[in-house]
Design an enzyme around this catalytic site. Structure first.
Site, PDB file in Angstrom:
ATOM      1  N   ASP A 275       0.861  -1.175   0.000  1.00 23.39           N
ATOM      2  CA  ASP A 275       0.000   0.000   0.000  1.00 23.39           C
ATOM      3  C   ASP A 275       0.907   1.238   0.000  1.00 23.39           C
ATOM      4  O   ASP A 275       2.133   1.147   0.152  1.00 23.39           O
ATOM      5  CB  ASP A 275      -0.987  -0.011   1.168  1.00 23.39           C
ATOM      6  CG  ASP A 275      -2.234   0.820   0.837  1.00 23.39           C
ATOM      7  OD1 ASP A 275      -2.158   1.683  -0.071  1.00 23.39           O
ATOM      8  OD2 ASP A 275      -3.278   0.630   1.476  1.00 23.39           O
TER       9      ASP A 275
HETATM   10  C1  NOJ Z   1      -4.152   3.818  -0.033  1.00 28.64           C
HETATM   11  C2  NOJ Z   1      -5.297   2.879   0.058  1.00 28.64           C
HETATM   12  O1  NOJ Z   1      -5.257   2.156   1.259  1.00 28.64           O
HETATM   13  C3  NOJ Z   1      -5.358   1.896  -1.093  1.00 28.64           C
HETATM   14  O2  NOJ Z   1      -6.553   1.190  -0.994  1.00 28.64           O
HETATM   15  C4  NOJ Z   1      -5.249   2.629  -2.386  1.00 28.64           C
HETATM   16  O3  NOJ Z   1      -5.392   1.731  -3.451  1.00 28.64           O
HETATM   17  C5  NOJ Z   1      -3.910   3.332  -2.421  1.00 28.64           C
HETATM   18  N1  NOJ Z   1      -3.848   4.298  -1.342  1.00 28.64           N
HETATM   19  C6  NOJ Z   1      -3.644   4.051  -3.737  1.00 28.64           C
HETATM   20  O4  NOJ Z   1      -4.430   5.164  -3.865  1.00 28.64           O
END
Ligand code: NOJ
Length: 744
Positions: A275
């Site tokens: 993430d």
């Molecule tokens: C953080 C989020 O937790 C995740 O779900 C998302 O895909 C990413 N950022 C990218 O934006």
């Protein structure tokens, strides 16, 4: 420096779980050839994903970037792919990623609303539309679906989830994956899906985002892993590890989850991405001393690509050179990345031809968005048949901060929307009924959070002039979603106060709720005559709601999550354990019924709150309709089945009312005695059926004894002989109950 060399089982990975057709062999050979030619730096470049604001053409040209997220300018994407394939050292195309969560330009209801449709076909079609729109500008990878089970409506990201149940979540997630990925990933309009966030992100303590979770192995396997496993079975191409830590290990370094379960046990060979910044955040977690330590731990655990933070880019080379990391781990990660690029056909067709794609937000897409929004609405209350509105009504009051807000009704994660496309309830009312009705409109409150009562007077006057009040309440998009957990989940701002004041006019009030989570409505429930809960319904929310209000459509949505009465009841979910002292109406003692200075006692001896009872406000699976359905003739094919056999369960569902409508018929079971205490109910199947007034249908389900299996203490999936209860039901709290035995 503490380090461990892992010699992965993984050099064999690219053959495991794969259909060993020539195509696959050929692709793996191409990857072998590429890997041989690539320098260590080239490989590390593939493992780095850069954010929209953070990439540069030179980096791509030098082969230092394998993927870009959040770049949505089609011209730039084209130029980037050209540079990558024509000028970078090995001509490797880029993965262009975006959070396409419930729509790209055409916005569908938020995932929690999608789950309320219980309609997998619709979800698949909607996801395909999102894929087509996103692919048309060059996106080839979406970070969805989110399959985190959530039993806590305080968590902002419950909006992105499919609710509390692993079976419903699995069904929805599978449909979404199919819609995104199509049956052939090389099609120009197919994009890779991403199963996220592995695993247990929805179990964060107290519903606070990013929070620590504690998940015992049995619960992990019984609940949290199941949707991910379903994703693997349907061929999801990528996984994302969560931000959070489970049982003390941050997900970005969880070798047990990522390697032992996902890679080894499930034999899955897709791409794992971290993430955003999550690898580096392991320092803040207190799990890594610095970026180098974080990069090492993440790669050992199996993260192939790092999103945003630069720890791979900065430290992997050094870690390999000092032999603190095995180069095979790098090769394996790059192999997983390259494989996806081959599978997407990016080497052959890196550049999208926008002319081949249908227009975004076209009539067909809008129809599908409207259909989905209609089916996602759950009617929670309808006293004295307030709804549908009578055709004879002449004056209606339309009040509330969400009656005419094209931005907020779209919900969380809608970066690529075009607000002008949105049709609000006010738009739809004016368009369809503008000539026949006097619409008295007042915002009532400037925003959902506002406590300023400036418009109260105007709102009350509007109500006084009308025969019915439509109050559009809820939450703005930004107080839901990531990082927006709430401790109090009542209607925010002064909405309750305004409802209170409106109720003093004596006019019937219909509450339409646009929200990202279950809200607690106990304070105002008795002031309200009918409730349509629409979650955040998306681009076509307005026309969908108006069709429902006027009875052109009957509500058919069912809750994908339990609605508690008060926050203090959380966590509250339908498939809880029975405990040794289960509550019921006979043993429940309310706080007001306890005599003053009563003798010390354990009261009725049950698992309940003396002030809030033991029932939720609305149970999982619940939803009303404009008609009534009767359930009868529960029939089981057998009263005893042997291990490995099937049982067929059927019931007759009749539309006994006056409107044609859809019913979501649900099948639940309960294992009465097992070697691990069983849940009191478990959803096993569901079916949507459409019935005309007076019509009946026999709904039949088949279960195998394998469907009754659970993870025992040894973590083996077993079905134990014994007695099972079974329900064919309109929701998790009702239904026709039967019984059968499973024998060895
Ligand atoms: C953080 C989020 O937790 C995740 O779900 C998302 O895909 C990413 N950022 C990218 O934006």
């Amino acid at each position: 420096m503490k380090f461990k060399l892992i010699f992965p089982t993984l050099l064999l990975f690219h053959t495991v779980g794969f259909n060993m057709s020539n195509g696959v062999n050929e692709m793996e050979t191409k990857i072998d050839l590429l890997l041989k030619k690539m320098s260590l730096q080239d490989k590390i470049g593939q493992m780095s994903q850069r954010n929209g604001a953070d990439w540069n053409y030179n980096g791509v040209k030098a082969g230092k970037i394998g993927s870009i997220l959040n770049e949505v300018d089609p011209k730039k994407i084209k130029k980037l792919q050209k540079l990558a394939t024509e000028e970078s050292p090995h001509g490797i195309p880029l993965l262009i990623a975006r959070d396409v969560i419930h729509g790209f330009r055409t916005i569908f209801p938020i995932p929690l609303g999608l789950a309320a449709t219980w309609n997998t076909e619709l979800i698949e079609k909607g996801a395909h539309i999102s894929a087509v729109e996103a692919a048309s500008i060059g996106i080839n990878w979406t970070f969805g679906p989110m399959m985190d089970i959530s039993r806590d409506p305080r968590w902002g990201r419950i909006a992105e989830s499919f609710g509390e149940d692993h079976y419903l979540t699995s069904q929805m997630a599978v449909a979404m994956i199919k819609g995104f990925q199509s049956d052939d990933l090389t099609k120009p309009d197919a994009i890779a899906a991403c199963a996220k966030h592995f695993v247990g992100y929805g179990a964060g303590e107290g519903g606070r985002d990013y929070n620590t979770a504690y998940i015992p192995e049995q619960l992990l396997r019984e609940v949290y892993l199941k949707p991910f496993r379903a994703g693997v079975e349907v061929g999801v191409e990528t996984f994302m590890a969560g931000f959070h830590d489970v049982n003390g290990i941050p997900s970005s370094a969880n070798t047990y989850y990522l390697r032992e379960i996902l890679r080894d046990e499930w034999a899955w060979n897709g791409l794992i991405v971290s993430d955003y910044n999550a690898i580096n955040e392991m320092i803040v977690h207190g799990y890594c001393v610095d970026g180098k330590d974080a990069a090492q731990k993440a790669l050992i655990a199996g993260i192939d690509m790092e999103m945003a933070s630069g720890d791979y880019e900065n430290y992997l080379e050094d870690l390999v050179e000092t032999r603190e990391l095995d180069i095979n781990l790098i090769n394996e990660a790059v192999r997983n990345i390259l494989r996806l690029k081959f599978k997407l056909g990016l080497f052959e067709n890196p550049i999208v031809n926008a002319d081949q794609f249908p227009k975004m937000v076209n009539e067909d897409y809008l129809k599908m968005a409207k259909q989905t929004a209609i089916q996602s609405v759950v009617m929670l209350k309808n006293e004295k048949n307030t709804l549908p509105l009578s055709k004879n009504i002449k004056n209606i009051a339309v009040i509330g901060p969400l009656a005419d807000d094209p931005f907020e009704q779209l919900g969380t994660w809608t970066f690529d929307k075009n607000i002008e496309d949105t049709q609000t309830p006010m738009d739809a009312l004016n368009e369809v009924y503008g000539n026949d009705l006097n619409i008295h409109y007042s915002k009532g409150l400037a925003t959902s959070r506002s406590t300023d009562d400036t418009y109260f007077k105007e709102a009350i006057q509007a109500a006084e002039k009308s025969e019915v009040v439509l109050f559009f309440a809820g939450e703005e998009a930004i107080i839901t979603g990531e990082a927006h957990s709430r401790a109090n989940i009542n209607l925010p701002g002064a909405q309750e106060e305004l409802i209170e004041r409106l109720s003093e006019t004596g006019k019937p009030i219909v509450l339409i709720v646009m929200a990202g989570r279950p809200l607690t409505m106990g304070n105002i429930l008795d002031k309200i005559d009918a409730i349509l809960y629409s979650f955040h319904p998306g681009t076509m929310g307005g026309p969908a709601i108006v069709d429902l209000l006027f009875g052109n459509e009957s509500p058919s949505g069912k809750l994908p999550v339990t609605f508690p009465k008060v926050v203090g009841q959380i966590p509250m979910y339908y498939n809880n354990k029975n405990t040794g002292r289960p509550p019921n109406k006979d043993n429940f003692v309310h706080i007001d019924d306890i005599p003053v200075r009563a003798w010390q006692t354990s009261l009725g001896n049950e698992t309940h709150y003396i002030d809030a009872g033991y029932k939720p406000q609305f149970p999982f699976g619940f939803g009303l309709s404009y008609t009534k359905f009767s359930y009868s003739n529960l029939t089981l094919s057998d009263s005893v089945i042997r291990m490995g056999e099937d049982i067929t369960i059927s019931a007759v569902i009749k539309n006994t009312g006056h409107a044609e409508a859809v019913e979501v018929v649900q099948l639940y079971t309960r294992d009465l005695v097992a070697s691990i205490t069983p849940p009191v109910k478990e959803l096993k199947r569901f079916k949507r059926i459409q019935l005309k007034p007076g019509e009946s249908k026999t709904v039949q389900f088949t279960l195998n004894t394998g469907d009754l299996a659970f993870y025992n203490q040894e973590m083996e999936l077993v079905t134990e002989p014994g007695t099972f209860h079974i329900w064919i039901a309109p929701d998790s709290d009702n239904g026709l109950q039967g019984k059968f035995e499973v024998k060895k």
